[in-house]
Scaffold this active site. Structure first.
Site, PDB file in Angstrom:
ATOM      1  N   GLU A 495       0.856  -1.194   0.000  1.00 57.66           N
ATOM      2  CA  GLU A 495       0.000   0.000   0.000  1.00 57.66           C
ATOM      3  C   GLU A 495       0.896   1.249   0.000  1.00 57.66           C
ATOM      4  OE1 GLU A 495      -2.169  -0.893   3.583  1.00 57.66           O
ATOM      5  OE2 GLU A 495      -2.748  -2.825   2.725  1.00 57.66           O
ATOM      6  N   GLU A 526      -4.141  -6.884   2.891  1.00 61.77           N
ATOM      7  CA  GLU A 526      -2.906  -7.457   3.426  1.00 61.77           C
ATOM      8  C   GLU A 526      -2.764  -8.954   3.134  1.00 61.77           C
ATOM      9  OE1 GLU A 526      -4.796  -5.276   4.992  1.00 61.77           O
ATOM     10  OE2 GLU A 526      -3.446  -3.591   5.339  1.00 61.77           O
ATOM     11  N   TYR A 552      -1.264  -4.030  11.370  1.00 63.03           N
ATOM     12  CA  TYR A 552      -2.178  -4.581  10.353  1.00 63.03           C
ATOM     13  C   TYR A 552      -1.735  -5.935   9.831  1.00 63.03           C
ATOM     14  CZ  TYR A 552      -3.526   0.120  11.134  1.00 63.03           C
ATOM     15  OH  TYR A 552      -3.879   1.267  11.774  1.00 63.03           O
ATOM     16  N   ILE A 553      -0.653  -6.421  10.406  1.00 61.53           N
ATOM     17  CA  ILE A 553      -0.206  -7.763  10.020  1.00 61.53           C
ATOM     18  C   ILE A 553      -1.240  -8.797  10.482  1.00 61.53           C
ATOM     19  CG2 ILE A 553       1.151  -8.635  11.978  1.00 61.53           C
ATOM     20  CD1 ILE A 553       3.458  -8.979   9.854  1.00 61.53           C
ATOM     21  N   HIS A 593      -1.733   1.607  16.578  1.00 58.80           N
ATOM     22  CA  HIS A 593      -0.553   2.166  15.909  1.00 58.80           C
ATOM     23  C   HIS A 593       0.696   2.037  16.768  1.00 58.80           C
ATOM     24  CE1 HIS A 593      -3.716   4.092  13.503  1.00 58.80           C
ATOM     25  NE2 HIS A 593      -2.834   4.024  12.540  1.00 58.80           N
TER      26      HIS A 593
END
Ligand SMILES: Cc1ncc(C[n+]2csc(CCOP(=O)(O)OP(=O)(O)O)c2C)c(N)n1
Length: 806
Positions: A495, A526, A552-553, A593
């Site tokens: 991305e 992903e 986001y894994i 985050h």
């Protein structure tokens, strides 16, 4: 004979056509008989679980006629007939896998590691050299989680596109101008998985030669299409993906799975447009059946109506083919009956032989154990336990290695009480067998064996007096630039990786310089970013797939865990996909985050290297190293390090950081502090404060969590300081627990410790946002200072009195 085919004609003589049909029918009947007998083997206790391809024979035989050498399949556990038709799976192999035969010759798909029905062909040899994949019909290794073949399928198809559009040197083993199709197969119910939709959408965008067959038998175990799929039909539901005269998209075709001629026509058309124009095709193969039910775990009479069961009997694809052969006069009923009788008898004989072949080496070892019986009785003065162990062994009918080893361990306990002379040959036998079997079960976790890491020459970064101090992201960027020049098969994507050169500018200008096939943006998906990477890596390219943030894994953790991490293990080292995953994490703020969840990765990704460089020079060195070996790895860059100044090394693209080695970044005498990634900076800052109190800390950068300190250097440090603290921004019991386990279990540090070790971690909840949130969620410099100080209190309470608020 000629068959109309949407403007194309297949020309074949009637004689050849007849013999093709008869040959196909023989394979269909053989495959079915394997399913029927295989199921019985499970019920008789010889196999633990059985899942078979009954009811899906015909479409696979049609597909086979268009599957060329150099093509790829990402499919699932129903595809036995296709592999049988390609000569890649014998009747004997099917039974060997049911028995979990550990012999790779007899059970070539996984040496007994996988349940039957999971197929593959090798893409490498045991020396990690590529095979010539253009000369093979390739089957990427099947896995059980439904739909998980889809992400990899996307990458396998995309590789054709890349090979067609880039002139890559040394690519003839992997592609002939991109003419290869990636064939996907999936059950109707598994199309409900998110990964299916993700992959279909991405294939439509990328326009890659993927032909996906949906074997639709109306059910997913007991749940019917009514409850699975909008409009009860996946081809209807996906109509918006259909390409038009003006817009690219998918070609969506439907065909009945019992209609041999229509299947041949459909696959002919699909393969033509996919191969030549790289149009993705979806073939909805309807009206299939499952005559034996879903698997050996239950019977379909429980959930199918009487009328459905009746219908399935009539529309059984093998039966329909039989009727058609007789009606068309291709063979008489008598001829067909003879064929069927012969096959049934052959399969029975082969099954018996497969069982005997599986049992015979075990029985031989049992005989070896029995040879020791009289000696062992004599040495132990007829210990009754020995008698019992042997008489129990005699009663076991279907013997496994575990029975012999278990008996041996009980014998070993008895022998422990006696002088070790006279039974050395027994112990030798036991040890050899134990090692032999455990190696059969546990080898090949990593595609690059850990013991071979030491053999790779490392080149240190070179700094000169005039070396500039630059932002970390410049080091990463310029290092990638060198790698793109050095490796013409390096492909990077993710991305925002293309046009803007990633969200932190570590890829700035790379797309412009190296083009859209080598550096590309992807959708926010992903799971299929990783799938792309797996497929490309499987086909000889060197992809670096970017997951934008470590948090986001989780979206692709399943594919990483189930597919990539198990690939070497599940294929006993016959397949690899040396994919590098680039991501960024650590020490940021906020629930989604912070990039801290290292324990989760470590728990689920054994088989993949996990590297946590503390700065961008270390990160670049890891990428350079990984490009030299063939092993999947994740590199987690420090998100707050891109703007931190570092010295620019002279030998970008060349220097390497060794994998599986720690680095001592500060020497000390009193306490060993272990950490990794961005947290190290806090530890280093704290070291100064500790020194002011007279505490000399030795600080070690772990930097490679998997593999972990292969040279056992941490033990040396602890044997000097006798105190240990692990500082980790993961939750309690996360990565810190893994680190301590390594130290206690593998490095045996327990006896070196003078004080209890401390594991300083973040809190159990996700890290809160903002300065206060960070301070109270993750280890701060104050926390690190106090924890180290408290450890010192244990041995020097007068010098380091406890801090009063605690
Ligand atoms: C992710 C996942 N969920 C559930 C299962 C259990 N399971 C195995 S097969 C199956 C049904 C699959 O049905 P379908 O896709 O139609 O394929 P079929 O077996 O009918 O050929 C289910 C639910 C699984 N293997 N993986």
């Amino acid at each position: 004979m000629s068959v109309e085919n949407k403007g194309e004609e297949i020309k074949i003589s009637y004689k050849d056509f007849k013999s093709q049909v008869i040959s196909d029918y023989k394979i269909a009947v053989t495959s079915r008989e394997c399913s029927v007998l295989g199921r019985r083997e499970v019920f008789s206790g010889k196999g633990k679980f059985g899942i078979f391809g009954d009811g899906k024979e015909l479409p696979q035989l049609a597909l086979n006629h268009f599957f060329k050498k150099g093509d790829y399949r990402a499919g699932y556990y129903r595809d036995q007939t296709l592999l049988m038709a390609q000569g890649l799976l014998s009747v004997s192999n099917i039974f060997a896998s049911l028995y979990a035969d550990l012999d790779l010759e007899r059970e070539p798909m996984s040496g007994g590691r996988q349940m039957g029905g999971h197929f593959m062909t090798a893409n490498k040899n045991q020396s990690n050299e590529w095979l010539n994949l253009s000369k093979i019909k390739n089957h990427s290794g099947d896995i059980s989680p439904t739909g998980s073949q889809m992400p990899r399928l996307l990458g396998l198809a995309q590789a054709s596109k890349i090979y067609r559009n880039l002139k890559i040197k040394n690519s003839k083993n992997f592609s002939d101008e991109g003419n290869e199709i990636a064939w996907g197969t999936i059950g109707n119910a598994s199309t409900s998985e998110g990964m299916f939709f993700e992959a279909i959408n991405a294939a439509g965008v990328l326009q890659v030669p993927m032909v996906i067959s949906i074997w639709d038998d109306g059910y997913g175990i007991s749940v019917s299409n009514e409850e699975q799929t909008t409009k009860q039909s996946i081809s209807e539901a996906l109509k918006g993906f259909q390409r038009t005269n003006t817009e690219k998209g998918f070609e969506i075709l439907s065909v009945n799975g019992w209609d041999y001629l229509s299947l041949i026509e459909t696959y002919n058309f699909a393969s033509k447009i996919a191969r030549s124009e790289h149009v993705p095709v979806l073939i909805h193969v309807k009206e299939l059946t499952q005559p034996l039910g879903h698997s050996s775990s239950g019977s379909h009479e429980r959930y199918k109506s009487k009328s459905r069961l009746e219908w399935e009997k009539i529309y059984d694809c093998n039966l329909k083919m039989r009727e058609w052969i007789i009606n068309e006069g291709i063979a008489t009923e008598l001829e067909i009956e003879d064929i069927e009788k012969q096959i049934v008898s052959d399969v029975r004989n082969i099954r018996r032989e497969a069982w005997n072949n599986y049992q015979s080496p075990i029985i031989k070892e049992k005989e070896n154990l029995i040879k020791f019986e009289s000696t062992l009785k004599k040495i132990t003065h007829n210990d009754p336990h020995i008698h019992l162990i042997y008489s129990h062994l005699e009663k076991i009918e279907e013997i496994g290695y575990k029975d012999l080893i278990s008996a041996g361990r009980k014998i070993n306990l008895v022998l422990a009480k006696y002088d070790y002379s006279g039974f050395e040959s027994y112990i030798k036998w036991f040890k050899e067998l134990y090692e032999f079997v455990s190696n059969k079960i546990s080898s090949n976790l990593y595609s690059h064996p850990l013991k071979d890491l030491e053999k790779i020459n490392c080149t240190k970064p070179i700094f000169e007096k005039e070396s500039k101090m630059v932002d970390g992201r410049i080091i990463i960027r310029d290092n990638f630039d060198k790698l793109f020049t050095k490796y013409d098969n390096l492909i990077m994507f993710g991305e925002d990786v293309g046009k803007i050169g990633d969200v932190n500018q570590g890829m700035e200008g790379m797309q412009k310089k190296y083009g859209k096939y080598r550096v590309s943006d992807t959708g926010i998906r992903e799971s299929t970013i990783i799938g792309q990477g797996i497929g490309l890596a499987y086909r000889g390219l060197r992809p670096i797939a970017e997951i934008q943030y470590l948090d986001y894994i989780l979206y692709c953790l399943q594919i990483l865990s189930d597919d990539l991490a198990t690939m070497s293990y599940r294929t006993v080292g016959k397949q690899f996909a040396p994919l590098i995953i680039r991501t960024r994490g650590h020490r940021l703020e906020g629930i989604w985050h912070s990039g801290s969840q290292m324990g989760g990765l470590i728990n689920l990704l054994q088989g993949i290297y996990i590297l946590t460089p503390r700065n961008m020079t270390q990160a670049a060195g890891f990428y350079n190293m990984l490009m030299k070996i063939k092993q999947p790895a994740i590199v987690i860059e420090s998100l707050n390090g891109y703007r931190v100044k570092e010295k620019l090394p002279k030998n970008l693209g060349e220097f390497t950081i060794p994998i599986g080695e720690i680095e001592t970044i500060l020497e000390g005498e009193d306490i060993t502090i272990l950490s990794y990634g961005s947290t190290l900076r806090l530890v280093m800052n704290t070291a100064k404060r500790l020194l002011q109190e007279g505490i000399s800390a030795e600080i070690i950068d772990l930097q490679s969590l998997i593999p972990f300190d292969l040279k056992n250097k941490i033990k040396e440090s602890i044997s000097k300081t006798n105190r240990l603290m692990i500082v980790d921004e993961d939750i309690p019991g996360g990565a810190s627990a893994y680190i301590l386990h390594q130290l206690i279990d593998k490095q045996n540090i327990f006896n070196f410790l003078d004080s209890a070790p401390k594991l300083l971690t973040a809190t159990a909840h996700r890290p809160a946002y903002g300065g206060d949130g960070d301070y109270f969620s993750k280890p701060s410099e104050d926390d690190i200072f106090e924890a180290a100080y408290e450890i010192m209190n244990d041995s020097k309470p007068n010098k380091y009195p406890l801090i009063s608020y605690k």
